[in-house]
Scaffold this active site. Structure first.
Site, PDB file in Angstrom:
ATOM      1  N   GLU A  54     -10.040  36.462 -14.976  1.00 33.73           N
ATOM      2  CA  GLU A  54      -8.835  35.852 -15.581  1.00 33.73           C
ATOM      3  C   GLU A  54      -9.167  35.044 -16.839  1.00 33.73           C
ATOM      4  O   GLU A  54      -8.810  33.864 -16.949  1.00 33.73           O
ATOM      5  CB  GLU A  54      -8.100  34.996 -14.541  1.00 33.73           C
ATOM      6  CG  GLU A  54      -7.585  35.818 -13.381  1.00 33.73           C
ATOM      7  CD  GLU A  54      -6.648  35.076 -12.423  1.00 33.73           C
ATOM      8  OE1 GLU A  54      -6.541  33.842 -12.504  1.00 33.73           O
ATOM      9  OE2 GLU A  54      -6.040  35.752 -11.577  1.00 33.73           O
TER      10      GLU A  54
ATOM     11  N   GLU B 100      -6.850  41.549  -7.462  1.00 33.95           N
ATOM     12  CA  GLU B 100      -6.263  40.436  -6.704  1.00 33.95           C
ATOM     13  C   GLU B 100      -4.794  40.753  -6.492  1.00 33.95           C
ATOM     14  O   GLU B 100      -4.049  40.890  -7.466  1.00 33.95           O
ATOM     15  CB  GLU B 100      -6.390  39.099  -7.443  1.00 33.95           C
ATOM     16  CG  GLU B 100      -7.795  38.533  -7.453  1.00 33.95           C
ATOM     17  CD  GLU B 100      -7.872  37.121  -8.019  1.00 33.95           C
ATOM     18  OE1 GLU B 100      -6.919  36.337  -7.838  1.00 33.95           O
ATOM     19  OE2 GLU B 100      -8.892  36.816  -8.655  1.00 33.95           O
TER      20      GLU B 100
END
Ligand code: AHR
Length: 499
Positions: free
Chosen positions: A172, A291
């Site tokens: 991320e 995720e």
């Protein structure tokens, strides 16, 4: 209500990569300490791993586990988790404001993975560190011997390389919450250089570049095209992350959130193919949805956690039955994109937004979301077939949602067809007319169903049986047609095979 569904071998979507049923263990909360690892627990083995947890992980059938983060990885020194345990440093962990003891690191995790019957998907730190440290970690894990890092591994007791095949280039990196967050150009450049060096150490590895943290990020789309502009020739997958929650208490709308995942995947495919066209490349970029889950129940509790404690109970969502139906719809959505989504990780595996819960020092049990995942992992191996579905829809904030969410998976080896179907209606049965004329000789073999007395029912340590799968009588079958009745709010798996 009535619906009709046809599956044909002539309309395949693609083959399921077993890594679609991956999961995730981060150094966060009680995932590692008090989750998979708890020396002194009555169920722990010679290395301090909880055998009760290992048993549940094996039951879930998870072929790959992403490790060690997550946000955690962006400040992590992997060397801290190698060598004699008594020499390992305790450090403040800035992502989750805890203290990391480093009693578990790659040395231990690779052993746990073996015992769990799973592979590791290893993430490298591209937040506070860079290409050299990532390269050195590949050397430590995968180089045979005779070099500084591989010899260190051997000295630490591991003669054989760990053979880690799948690697994430950071986590991320577009998120302002991330240690060492970067612009798309900054990340694209460092990811490209890191990828080159990691593959020079071990050309057999596969690499995942970071896509956006979620599709609501202001840079979503542009981030993907810029990052792939830098990395296209050097990486194998682009990542997607997404979490869902029923914050407004609107169950029908929540059950429709898989439409958002579907649109997200389509947008990333379109962007990746745009870069492919610009580059006149012959290579098609695959996706890693590394995720995904429901995550919202624990948000308020997490605000009250004392900073700098060791393994506090963070992100401990207690899942309801409606969450299990959403997880079922999300699994079906991932399967319907099996041609491009090759890896997916249910985030996470134990205690932290997880299908498996433990009490530190006590019991372990399966949450509601455990069961659709277990079914999909068990029966959803093979070739995905596109559903031709005619079914009423209802309005949702994500667009028109069909009452039935479905996909079929043909397992040629076993000569078995598994039909997965969620009935999203809260009140009505769905009479499903299922046309399987393209599968002569197949007969119904088993029918698994998950339903519950209420949408908010949970499984707990005291009542782990509130939501449990059942086996129902097989549906009527004749002339290549089956007519199962899907009860309101249910997850269904119909398996057809040779008797
Ligand atoms: O899974 C929990 C967190 O969610 C991860 O650390 C991060 O990557 C994401 O934002």
């Amino acid at each position: 209500m009535k619906a009709s569904l046809i599956f044909s071998r002539s309309f395949p979507v693609g083959d399921v990569d077993p890594r679609l049923y991956g999961s995730f263990i981060e150094h966060l909360g009680r995932a590692v300490y008090g989750g998979i690892y708890e020396p002194g627990h009555p169920a722990s083995d010679d290395r301090g791993f909880r055998r009760d947890v290992l048993e549940l992980v094996r039951k879930l059938g998870v072929p790959i586990v992403r490790y060690p983060g997550g946000n955690f990885v962006s400040g992590y020194k992997w060397e801290d988790g190698t060598g004699p345990k008594e020499l390992r440093p305790r450090r403040p962990e800035l992502a989750w404001r805890t203290v990391e003891t480093n009693q578990v690191g790659i040395d231990e995790f690779q052993e746990w993975a073996k015992r769990a019957g799973t592979e590791i998907m290893m993430a490298v730190n591209l937040g506070t560190r860079g290409p050299e440290e990532a390269r050195a970690l590949v050397e430590y894990c995968n180089f045979k011997g005779g070099t500084y890092e591989s010899d260190r591994r051997i000295q630490n007791g591991f003669r054989e390389p760990f053979g880690v095949k799948t690697w994430c280039l950071g986590n991320e990196m577009d998120g302002p919450w991330q240690m060492g967050a970067k612009t798309a150009d900054e990340y694209g450049r460092i990811a490209c250089e890191t990828a080159k060096m990691m593959k020079w150490v071990d050309p057999s590895i596969e690499l995942v570049a970071c896509g956006s943290s979620n599709s609501s990020m202001p840079t979503f789309g542009k981030w993907e095209s810029t990052v792939l502009g830098h990395t296209y020739d050097h990486v194998d997958y682009l990542s997607l992350h997404s979490y869902y929650g029923n914050r407004s208490g609107n169950t029908p709308d929540f059950l429709a959130c898989s439409l958002d995942m579907d649109q997200f995947i389509r947008s990333v495919i379109a962007t990746a193919d745009y870069v492919k066209a610009l580059k006149r490349s012959k290579k098609t970029m695959m996706l890693s949805f590394d995720e995904w889950n429901v995550w919202f129940h624990s948000n308020d509790a997490d605000k009250k956690i004392e900073p700098w404690s060791i393994a506090p109970p963070q992100l401990e969502d207690v899942y309801t039955f409606e969450d299990a139906l959403v997880v079922g719809c999300l699994l079906i959505t991932l399967l319907r994109h099996a041609d491009r989504v090759k890896i997916a990780c249910l985030a996470q595996l134990v205690n932290v937004i997880a299908p498996i819960m433990t009490e530190t020092g006590g019991r372990a049990w399966a949450q509601t979301i455990f069961y659709p995942f277990m079914d999909a992992s068990r029966y959803g191996r093979g070739r995905v077939l596109a559903p031709a579905l005619a079914c009423p829809v209802y309005e949702s904030s994500y667009g028109d949602a069909p009452y039935v969410e479905t996909v079929g998976v043909w397992n040629a080896e076993k000569e078995e067809l598994a039909v997965f179907a969620v009935n999203r209606s809260l009140t009505e049965d769905v009479e499903l007319s299922l046309d399987l004329r393209d599968f002569p000789g197949l007969q119904p073999k088993s029918y698994h169903i998950l339903t519950a007395g209420g949408m908010k029912v949970t499984n707990t340590a005291d009542e782990p049986w509130n939501v449990l799968p059942m086996i129902l009588p097989l549906p009527a079958f004749g002339g290549g047609k089956a007519a199962p009745v899907l009860p309101p709010h249910s997850w269904n798996v119909l398996v057809f095979g040779k008797k």
